[in-house]
Design a protein around this motif. Structure first.
Motif, PDB file in Angstrom:
ATOM      1  N   ALA A   1      -1.255   6.119  12.752  1.00 21.68           N
ATOM      2  CA  ALA A   1      -0.683   4.856  12.280  1.00 21.68           C
ATOM      3  C   ALA A   1      -0.394   4.914  10.790  1.00 21.68           C
ATOM      4  O   ALA A   1       0.614   4.382  10.319  1.00 21.68           O
ATOM      5  CB  ALA A   1      -1.621   3.697  12.604  1.00 21.68           C
ATOM      6  N   TRP A   2      -1.298   5.547  10.019  1.00 19.66           N
ATOM      7  CA  TRP A   2      -1.022   5.736   8.594  1.00 19.66           C
ATOM      8  C   TRP A   2       0.314   6.443   8.394  1.00 19.66           C
ATOM      9  O   TRP A   2       1.163   5.993   7.619  1.00 19.66           O
ATOM     10  CB  TRP A   2      -2.135   6.579   7.963  1.00 19.66           C
ATOM     11  N   GLU A   3       0.471   7.570   9.074  1.00 25.61           N
ATOM     12  CA  GLU A   3       1.699   8.345   8.929  1.00 25.61           C
ATOM     13  C   GLU A   3       2.914   7.555   9.418  1.00 25.61           C
ATOM     14  O   GLU A   3       3.988   7.625   8.828  1.00 25.61           O
ATOM     15  CB  GLU A   3       1.569   9.654   9.721  1.00 25.61           C
ATOM     16  N   HIS A   4       2.740   6.804  10.492  1.00 26.47           N
ATOM     17  CA  HIS A   4       3.839   6.005  11.039  1.00 26.47           C
ATOM     18  C   HIS A   4       4.335   4.976  10.035  1.00 26.47           C
ATOM     19  O   HIS A   4       5.538   4.732   9.917  1.00 26.47           O
ATOM     20  CB  HIS A   4       3.379   5.323  12.325  1.00 26.47           C
ATOM     21  N   HIS A   5       3.420   4.373   9.298  1.00 31.08           N
ATOM     22  CA  HIS A   5       3.801   3.344   8.330  1.00 31.08           C
ATOM     23  C   HIS A   5       4.189   3.921   6.968  1.00 31.08           C
ATOM     24  O   HIS A   5       4.655   3.176   6.100  1.00 31.08           O
ATOM     25  CB  HIS A   5       2.650   2.347   8.151  1.00 31.08           C
ATOM     26  N   GLY A   6       3.990   5.220   6.762  1.00 30.10           N
ATOM     27  CA  GLY A   6       4.398   5.827   5.504  1.00 30.10           C
ATOM     28  C   GLY A   6       3.262   6.150   4.562  1.00 30.10           C
ATOM     29  O   GLY A   6       3.504   6.468   3.393  1.00 30.10           O
ATOM     30  N   LEU A   7       2.006   6.076   5.039  1.00 32.77           N
ATOM     31  CA  LEU A   7       0.859   6.438   4.211  1.00 32.77           C
ATOM     32  C   LEU A   7       0.463   7.886   4.520  1.00 32.77           C
ATOM     33  O   LEU A   7       0.059   8.184   5.641  1.00 32.77           O
ATOM     34  CB  LEU A   7      -0.328   5.516   4.477  1.00 32.77           C
ATOM     35  N   ALA A   8       0.589   8.749   3.549  1.00 35.28           N
ATOM     36  CA  ALA A   8       0.219  10.147   3.752  1.00 35.28           C
ATOM     37  C   ALA A   8      -1.295  10.261   3.878  1.00 35.28           C
ATOM     38  O   ALA A   8      -2.042   9.773   3.025  1.00 35.28           O
ATOM     39  CB  ALA A   8       0.719  10.994   2.585  1.00 35.28           C
ATOM     40  N   ALA A   9      -1.761  10.893   4.940  1.00 36.11           N
ATOM     41  CA  ALA A   9      -3.199  10.973   5.215  1.00 36.11           C
ATOM     42  C   ALA A   9      -3.943  11.706   4.100  1.00 36.11           C
ATOM     43  O   ALA A   9      -5.089  11.366   3.794  1.00 36.11           O
ATOM     44  CB  ALA A   9      -3.432  11.662   6.558  1.00 36.11           C
TER      45      ALA A   9
ATOM     46  N   LEU B   1       0.830  -1.208   0.000  1.00 37.26           N
ATOM     47  CA  LEU B   1       0.000   0.000   0.000  1.00 37.26           C
ATOM     48  C   LEU B   1       0.862   1.254   0.000  1.00 37.26           C
ATOM     49  O   LEU B   1       0.546   2.231  -0.682  1.00 37.26           O
ATOM     50  CB  LEU B   1      -0.926  -0.004   1.213  1.00 37.26           C
ATOM     51  N   VAL B   2       1.948   1.235   0.761  1.00 33.03           N
ATOM     52  CA  VAL B   2       2.851   2.388   0.792  1.00 33.03           C
ATOM     53  C   VAL B   2       3.445   2.634  -0.594  1.00 33.03           C
ATOM     54  O   VAL B   2       3.517   3.776  -1.069  1.00 33.03           O
ATOM     55  CB  VAL B   2       3.967   2.169   1.836  1.00 33.03           C
ATOM     56  N   GLU B   3       3.844   1.558  -1.256  1.00 32.07           N
ATOM     57  CA  GLU B   3       4.423   1.705  -2.595  1.00 32.07           C
ATOM     58  C   GLU B   3       3.389   2.211  -3.596  1.00 32.07           C
ATOM     59  O   GLU B   3       3.656   3.107  -4.399  1.00 32.07           O
ATOM     60  CB  GLU B   3       4.991   0.361  -3.063  1.00 32.07           C
ATOM     61  N   ARG B   4       2.185   1.651  -3.543  1.00 32.33           N
ATOM     62  CA  ARG B   4       1.157   2.045  -4.506  1.00 32.33           C
ATOM     63  C   ARG B   4       0.656   3.455  -4.260  1.00 32.33           C
ATOM     64  O   ARG B   4       0.206   4.125  -5.193  1.00 32.33           O
ATOM     65  CB  ARG B   4       0.004   1.050  -4.456  1.00 32.33           C
ATOM     66  N   SER B   5       0.712   3.911  -3.018  1.00 32.73           N
ATOM     67  CA  SER B   5       0.245   5.262  -2.722  1.00 32.73           C
ATOM     68  C   SER B   5       1.100   6.317  -3.405  1.00 32.73           C
ATOM     69  O   SER B   5       0.676   7.470  -3.538  1.00 32.73           O
ATOM     70  CB  SER B   5       0.220   5.501  -1.212  1.00 32.73           C
ATOM     71  N   GLN B   6       2.301   5.936  -3.850  1.00 30.93           N
ATOM     72  CA  GLN B   6       3.146   6.874  -4.583  1.00 30.93           C
ATOM     73  C   GLN B   6       2.617   7.122  -5.988  1.00 30.93           C
ATOM     74  O   GLN B   6       3.001   8.102  -6.635  1.00 30.93           O
ATOM     75  CB  GLN B   6       4.585   6.328  -4.663  1.00 30.93           C
ATOM     76  N   HIS B   7       1.743   6.238  -6.464  1.00 29.77           N
ATOM     77  CA  HIS B   7       1.236   6.344  -7.836  1.00 29.77           C
ATOM     78  C   HIS B   7      -0.217   6.794  -7.895  1.00 29.77           C
ATOM     79  O   HIS B   7      -0.752   7.007  -8.990  1.00 29.77           O
ATOM     80  CB  HIS B   7       1.378   4.994  -8.546  1.00 29.77           C
ATOM     81  N   GLY B   8      -0.864   6.923  -6.744  1.00 31.13           N
ATOM     82  CA  GLY B   8      -2.248   7.358  -6.735  1.00 31.13           C
ATOM     83  C   GLY B   8      -2.843   7.204  -5.353  1.00 31.13           C
ATOM     84  O   GLY B   8      -2.323   6.461  -4.516  1.00 31.13           O
ATOM     85  N   PRO B   9      -3.935   7.900  -5.081  1.00 27.09           N
ATOM     86  CA  PRO B   9      -4.561   7.810  -3.757  1.00 27.09           C
ATOM     87  C   PRO B   9      -5.168   6.431  -3.517  1.00 27.09           C
ATOM     88  O   PRO B   9      -5.332   5.631  -4.433  1.00 27.09           O
ATOM     89  CB  PRO B   9      -5.641   8.900  -3.808  1.00 27.09           C
ATOM     90  N   ILE B  10      -5.507   6.169  -2.250  1.00 26.01           N
ATOM     91  CA  ILE B  10      -6.086   4.893  -1.839  1.00 26.01           C
ATOM     92  C   ILE B  10      -7.437   5.173  -1.201  1.00 26.01           C
ATOM     93  O   ILE B  10      -7.576   6.113  -0.410  1.00 26.01           O
ATOM     94  CB  ILE B  10      -5.165   4.160  -0.846  1.00 26.01           C
ATOM     95  N   ALA B  11      -8.435   4.370  -1.543  1.00 23.72           N
ATOM     96  CA  ALA B  11      -9.777   4.525  -0.987  1.00 23.72           C
ATOM     97  C   ALA B  11     -10.059   3.406   0.014  1.00 23.72           C
ATOM     98  O   ALA B  11      -9.729   2.244  -0.231  1.00 23.72           O
ATOM     99  CB  ALA B  11     -10.828   4.506  -2.098  1.00 23.72           C
ATOM    100  N   TRP B  12     -10.667   3.782   1.133  1.00 24.38           N
ATOM    101  CA  TRP B  12     -11.079   2.847   2.182  1.00 24.38           C
ATOM    102  C   TRP B  12     -12.598   2.930   2.277  1.00 24.38           C
ATOM    103  O   TRP B  12     -13.150   3.970   2.662  1.00 24.38           O
ATOM    104  CB  TRP B  12     -10.440   3.222   3.518  1.00 24.38           C
ATOM    105  N   ILE B  13     -13.284   1.842   1.951  1.00 23.18           N
ATOM    106  CA  ILE B  13     -14.742   1.842   1.910  1.00 23.18           C
ATOM    107  C   ILE B  13     -15.293   0.975   3.035  1.00 23.18           C
ATOM    108  O   ILE B  13     -15.070  -0.234   3.066  1.00 23.18           O
ATOM    109  CB  ILE B  13     -15.261   1.348   0.539  1.00 23.18           C
TER     110      ILE B  13
END
Length: 260
Positions: A92-100, A70-82
């Motif tokens: 936790a997102w920020e801690h793992h490298g996912l920009a909020a 998910l961290v790698e893919r977030s560099q190419h586009g946003p991620i949706a949580w449904i």
């Protein structure tokens, strides 16, 4: 020169070769776990389409398993949580490298709305990954197929979390994994995967905080004021940060007249 219809089917992986192939297809994206990459015939996660994760227990490491990708893919586009089962923990997102600011959270109330939103987002071509949890335990084959086709058309990775009992249900998802918690490991069973037969069971060692949190609250690790003082943290409490946390009501501010 345009390719032949046969070559087009081969390129789209829409033709069954019955094991008669000159070289294995390694078009998958690395999972971050060498043992899992070796167990998957694609050499990693499928680049698009639906991937089903079947588990009956929340917080056993299902997001920890996906986080490197998910961290790698977030560099190419946003991620949706449904409709995640708990409110995501932004820290936790920020801690793992996912920009909020690159995460989209949706909480449709009705199944029809959730299916419509998921299909539109998957087909949009904007999002690199979509994670979905459906309250309906058993979706119809037609509904599952529409989601998979939309993810293929939008070149989006759809991660569909379902109950473990759905393992017996036929699904169009090319990759289906069943997850279970062992004492200090995550047990993975590949039910179905593209490119060949399912792989044997696989154990991945989990971080300690994951299986600490599966125990009753009274058994969670605790720190006394003496312990904290010895570590120079007497003014702050140590805590473990999960990727999901229970939802809490948002306080409503009012002025002195009681007007919001």
């Amino acid at each position: 020169m345009s390719s032949s219809p046969l070559q087009t089917l081969l390129d789209r992986h829409q033709l069954w070769r019955a094991g008669l192939t000159s070289a294995p297809d390694k078009s998958g994206l690395h999972t971050g776990f060498a043992a899992l990459d070796a167990a998957l015939h694609l050499g990693g996660w499928p680049p698009d389409g639906s991937t089903e994760l079947l588990c009956d227990q929340l917080g056993i490491g299902e997001l920890w398993l996906l986080m490197p990708s998910l961290v790698e893919r977030s560099q190419h586009g946003p991620i949706a949580w449904i409709n995640p089962p708990c409110t995501p923990n932004i820290a936790a997102w920020e801690h793992h490298g996912l920009a909020a600011h690159r995460q989209l959270l949706l909480s449709p109330k009705l199944l029809a709305d959730q299916l419509w939103a998921a299909e539109e987002i998957l087909r949009s071509g904007v999002f690199s990954a979509v994670l979905s949890w459906f309250s309906c335990r058993e979706l119809q084959d037609r509904q599952l197929r529409r989601l998979h086709v939309a993810a293929k058309e939008g070149q989006c990775w759809h991660l569909h979390f379902r109950s473990g009992h759905c393992a017996q249900q036929v699904s169009p998802a090319p990759l289906r994994l069943q997850l279970a918690a062992e004492t200090d490991s995550l047990l993975l069973r590949v039910i179905k995967q593209p490119g060949g037969p399912a792989a044997p069971e696989l154990l991945l060692a989990r971080p300690k905080e994951l299986y600490h949190r599966q125990r009753p609250v009274k058994d969670w690790p605790s720190f006394t004021s003496v312990d904290l003082a010895q570590h120079g943290t007497s003014r702050r409490r140590l805590r473990l940060i999960p990727a999901l946390q229970p939802a809490r009501p948002t306080p409503i501010r009012t002025d002195q007249r009681g007007v919001q």
